[in-house]
Design a protein around this motif. Sequence first.
Motif, PDB file in Angstrom:
ATOM      1  N   ILE A 152      -7.943   2.975   8.044  1.00  0.00           N
ATOM      2  CA  ILE A 152      -9.082   3.168   8.950  1.00  0.00           C
ATOM      3  C   ILE A 152      -8.781   2.450  10.264  1.00  0.00           C
ATOM      4  CG2 ILE A 152     -11.518   2.597   9.330  1.00  0.00           C
ATOM      5  CD1 ILE A 152     -11.915   2.976   6.280  1.00  0.00           C
ATOM      6  N   ALA A 205      -9.322   8.295  10.570  1.00  0.00           N
ATOM      7  CA  ALA A 205     -10.609   7.716  10.177  1.00  0.00           C
ATOM      8  C   ALA A 205     -10.945   6.588  11.154  1.00  0.00           C
ATOM      9  CB  ALA A 205     -10.511   7.181   8.745  1.00  0.00           C
ATOM     10  N   THR A 243      -5.647  14.100  10.479  1.00  0.00           N
ATOM     11  CA  THR A 243      -6.942  13.493  10.812  1.00  0.00           C
ATOM     12  C   THR A 243      -6.829  11.977  10.873  1.00  0.00           C
ATOM     13  OG1 THR A 243      -7.568  13.404   8.478  1.00  0.00           O
ATOM     14  CG2 THR A 243      -8.268  15.358   9.716  1.00  0.00           C
ATOM     15  N   VAL A 295     -14.171  10.648   9.914  1.00  0.00           N
ATOM     16  CA  VAL A 295     -12.839  11.272   9.942  1.00  0.00           C
ATOM     17  C   VAL A 295     -12.883  12.512  10.838  1.00  0.00           C
ATOM     18  CG1 VAL A 295     -11.065  12.433   8.542  1.00  0.00           C
ATOM     19  CG2 VAL A 295     -12.258  10.424   7.626  1.00  0.00           C
ATOM     20  N   ARG A 336       0.833  -1.205   0.000  1.00  0.00           N
ATOM     21  CA  ARG A 336       0.000   0.000   0.000  1.00  0.00           C
ATOM     22  C   ARG A 336       0.866   1.253   0.000  1.00  0.00           C
ATOM     23  NH1 ARG A 336      -5.625   0.641   2.011  1.00  0.00           N
ATOM     24  NH2 ARG A 336      -5.934   2.643   3.036  1.00  0.00           N
ATOM     25  N   LEU A 385     -16.244  11.321   1.557  1.00  0.00           N
ATOM     26  CA  LEU A 385     -15.012  11.166   0.781  1.00  0.00           C
ATOM     27  C   LEU A 385     -15.055   9.897  -0.069  1.00  0.00           C
ATOM     28  CD1 LEU A 385     -12.420  12.060   3.566  1.00  0.00           C
ATOM     29  CD2 LEU A 385     -13.453  13.579   1.871  1.00  0.00           C
ATOM     30  N   ARG A 386     -15.808   8.908   0.421  1.00  0.00           N
ATOM     31  CA  ARG A 386     -15.971   7.665  -0.352  1.00  0.00           C
ATOM     32  C   ARG A 386     -17.405   7.206  -0.136  1.00  0.00           C
ATOM     33  NH1 ARG A 386     -12.473   2.447   1.186  1.00  0.00           N
ATOM     34  NH2 ARG A 386     -13.777   2.481   3.054  1.00  0.00           N
ATOM     35  N   ASN A 426      -1.599   6.606   1.615  1.00  0.00           N
ATOM     36  CA  ASN A 426      -2.997   6.173   1.741  1.00  0.00           C
ATOM     37  C   ASN A 426      -3.266   5.739   3.190  1.00  0.00           C
ATOM     38  OD1 ASN A 426      -5.588   5.364   1.289  1.00  0.00           O
ATOM     39  ND2 ASN A 426      -5.079   3.792  -0.240  1.00  0.00           N
ATOM     40  N   PRO A 427      -3.939   6.606   3.972  1.00  0.00           N
ATOM     41  CA  PRO A 427      -4.114   6.313   5.406  1.00  0.00           C
ATOM     42  C   PRO A 427      -5.030   5.126   5.659  1.00  0.00           C
ATOM     43  CG  PRO A 427      -5.401   8.234   4.761  1.00  0.00           C
ATOM     44  CD  PRO A 427      -4.584   7.856   3.558  1.00  0.00           C
ATOM     45  N   PRO A 483      -7.191  -2.158   6.888  1.00  0.00           N
ATOM     46  CA  PRO A 483      -7.465  -1.987   5.451  1.00  0.00           C
ATOM     47  C   PRO A 483      -7.911  -3.317   4.868  1.00  0.00           C
ATOM     48  CG  PRO A 483      -5.119  -2.211   5.808  1.00  0.00           C
ATOM     49  CD  PRO A 483      -5.745  -2.189   7.179  1.00  0.00           C
ATOM     50  N   SER A 484      -8.522  -3.271   3.700  1.00  0.00           N
ATOM     51  CA  SER A 484      -8.986  -4.512   3.079  1.00  0.00           C
ATOM     52  C   SER A 484      -7.815  -5.478   2.909  1.00  0.00           C
ATOM     53  CB  SER A 484      -9.655  -4.215   1.748  1.00  0.00           C
ATOM     54  OG  SER A 484      -8.815  -3.421   0.948  1.00  0.00           O
ATOM     55  N   VAL A 544     -16.984   6.748   3.786  1.00  0.00           N
ATOM     56  CA  VAL A 544     -16.041   7.555   4.573  1.00  0.00           C
ATOM     57  C   VAL A 544     -16.563   8.993   4.612  1.00  0.00           C
ATOM     58  CG1 VAL A 544     -13.663   8.403   4.809  1.00  0.00           C
ATOM     59  CG2 VAL A 544     -14.074   6.083   3.945  1.00  0.00           C
ATOM     60  N   SER A 561      -9.615  12.468  -0.315  1.00  0.00           N
ATOM     61  CA  SER A 561      -9.221  11.284   0.435  1.00  0.00           C
ATOM     62  C   SER A 561      -8.114  10.603  -0.349  1.00  0.00           C
ATOM     63  CB  SER A 561     -10.423  10.357   0.583  1.00  0.00           C
ATOM     64  OG  SER A 561     -10.137   9.326   1.485  1.00  0.00           O
ATOM     65  N   PRO A 562      -6.956  10.399   0.268  1.00  0.00           N
ATOM     66  CA  PRO A 562      -5.815   9.905  -0.506  1.00  0.00           C
ATOM     67  C   PRO A 562      -6.063   8.552  -1.160  1.00  0.00           C
ATOM     68  CG  PRO A 562      -5.175  10.614   1.697  1.00  0.00           C
ATOM     69  CD  PRO A 562      -6.651  10.601   1.669  1.00  0.00           C
ATOM     70  N   GLY A 563      -7.056   7.799  -0.666  1.00  0.00           N
ATOM     71  CA  GLY A 563      -7.296   6.469  -1.234  1.00  0.00           C
ATOM     72  C   GLY A 563      -8.108   6.469  -2.508  1.00  0.00           C
ATOM     73  N   GLU A 566     -16.833  -1.550   0.637  1.00  0.00           N
ATOM     74  CA  GLU A 566     -16.219  -0.802   1.726  1.00  0.00           C
ATOM     75  C   GLU A 566     -17.162   0.257   2.302  1.00  0.00           C
ATOM     76  OE1 GLU A 566     -15.114  -1.335  -1.238  1.00  0.00           O
ATOM     77  OE2 GLU A 566     -13.233  -2.433  -1.085  1.00  0.00           O
TER      78      GLU A 566
HETATM   79  P1  AMP Z   1      -9.440   0.846   2.742  1.00  0.00           P
HETATM   80  O1  AMP Z   1      -8.988   0.618   4.137  1.00  0.00           O
HETATM   81  O2  AMP Z   1      -8.556   0.209   1.721  1.00  0.00           O
HETATM   82  O3  AMP Z   1     -10.883   0.510   2.572  1.00  0.00           O
HETATM   83  O4  AMP Z   1      -9.322   2.415   2.474  1.00  0.00           O
HETATM   84  C1  AMP Z   1      -9.551   3.349   3.502  1.00  0.00           C
HETATM   85  C2  AMP Z   1     -10.134   4.599   2.927  1.00  0.00           C
HETATM   86  O5  AMP Z   1     -10.292   5.575   3.952  1.00  0.00           O
HETATM   87  C3  AMP Z   1      -9.269   5.222   1.866  1.00  0.00           C
HETATM   88  O6  AMP Z   1     -10.076   5.763   0.853  1.00  0.00           O
HETATM   89  C4  AMP Z   1      -8.540   6.293   2.633  1.00  0.00           C
HETATM   90  O7  AMP Z   1      -8.047   7.317   1.819  1.00  0.00           O
HETATM   91  C5  AMP Z   1      -9.633   6.761   3.582  1.00  0.00           C
HETATM   92  N1  AMP Z   1      -9.062   7.388   4.758  1.00  0.00           N
HETATM   93  C6  AMP Z   1      -8.444   6.793   5.788  1.00  0.00           C
HETATM   94  N2  AMP Z   1      -8.015   7.685   6.684  1.00  0.00           N
HETATM   95  C7  AMP Z   1      -8.347   8.901   6.213  1.00  0.00           C
HETATM   96  C8  AMP Z   1      -8.165  10.243   6.663  1.00  0.00           C
HETATM   97  N3  AMP Z   1      -7.533  10.506   7.802  1.00  0.00           N
HETATM   98  N4  AMP Z   1      -8.652  11.245   5.902  1.00  0.00           N
HETATM   99  C9  AMP Z   1      -9.286  10.984   4.755  1.00  0.00           C
HETATM  100  N5  AMP Z   1      -9.495   9.748   4.257  1.00  0.00           N
HETATM  101  C10 AMP Z   1      -9.021   8.718   4.973  1.00  0.00           C
END
Ligand code: AMP
Length: 349
Positions: free
Chosen positions: A57, A111, A109, A92, A50, A209-210, A54-55, A134-135, A198, A243-245, A195
Amino acid sequence: MDAGPEQIAEAVRRLSAGGVVAFPTETVYGLGADALNPDAVAHVFRLKGRPANNPLIVHVSGPAMAREVVAQWTPDADRLADAFWPGPLTIVLPKADRVPDIVTAGGPTVAVRCPDHPLTLALLEVFNGPLVGPSANPSGFVSPTTADHVRAVFSQSRAFQGSDRSPSSSEDQASRDPKPGVYILDGGPCRVGIESTVLSLADNPARVLRPGMVSAEEIARVLGRPVVEAPPSPASDAAPRASPGLMRSHYAPRKRVVLAPPELTGIDLQRPMTVIATRPMHAAPTYRLIAMPDDPADYARGLYAALRDADEHGPGDLIVVETPWEGDEPPARWRAVADRLHRAAGPRD
Ligand code: AMP
Ligand code: MG
């Protein structure tokens, strides 16, 4: 077979020692580690391949544990947790100092979410601390919705070779764990299948964001004010993202995915391929057909298994997904599925 108290105890032992445990949630399977242990979290990033920007959760057993990882738990957060936790809503908020920077990709921040699965809620209670999750798949690929998906991905992916330190042992048979170092808790198939939503409460107004199965409309109703939604698919991976992801290509199988309108207009139906569709279109199709339910929640539940099936067992190197909604823009109830389909079909680097 679902895991029980003995497997939970073993999982807690591993997590306490800085290990990685795959756990079930109602959305998808997660790759868990102690959220307050930066080395354990670094291991999760390595296992997934990863990107460090990409932060992750942070999974909590409820609002009390959430308070330990955020700077301040707000009345809005309380209302949302009351309405949707345990459940597929990630919140978040500004992070607490004790949360390691690696978890938040260096950002201010964090999540947080409370997953709705009895096994993982029990795991969080016994571990008595927050877990990243994460997944449980290599970064960018289709998320796992069964324990078998986790096992298959881990044993097939070269990305995981050599990343683990602990040796394989025959005593480990009980976990049916193909890769040393990752203990898999089997909690059956995931009920939601895609997922979590967010939601950033660090933005004003609050911002989705998602998209996920908890809709912006439902959130707005609970908050009593409007909520902004990120566009379903960002225009470019180089563009700044909330959201960086939110990569354009994500949730993607190995084969090329093409979205097609109902009736598959413009698709050469003689090519070897799999069609994933809600409407059976041809009495004797030349292609392999995976029929999908036409209810969005049922569709979401089966989506990743269908993509995996097409990837592994379908003819040719093409997966055509008929858009399950009518018209150009997906209606609100299809938005989360549309987001995943657009990314599965998104341009690859
Ligand atoms: P995943 O765990 O692969 O389902 O992805 C987690 C999602 O949460 C990704 O889209 C991340 O960018 C988003 N996410 C996690 N932490 C933050 C944060 N602090 N701010 C914004 N988005 C976050
Ligand atoms: Mg993921």
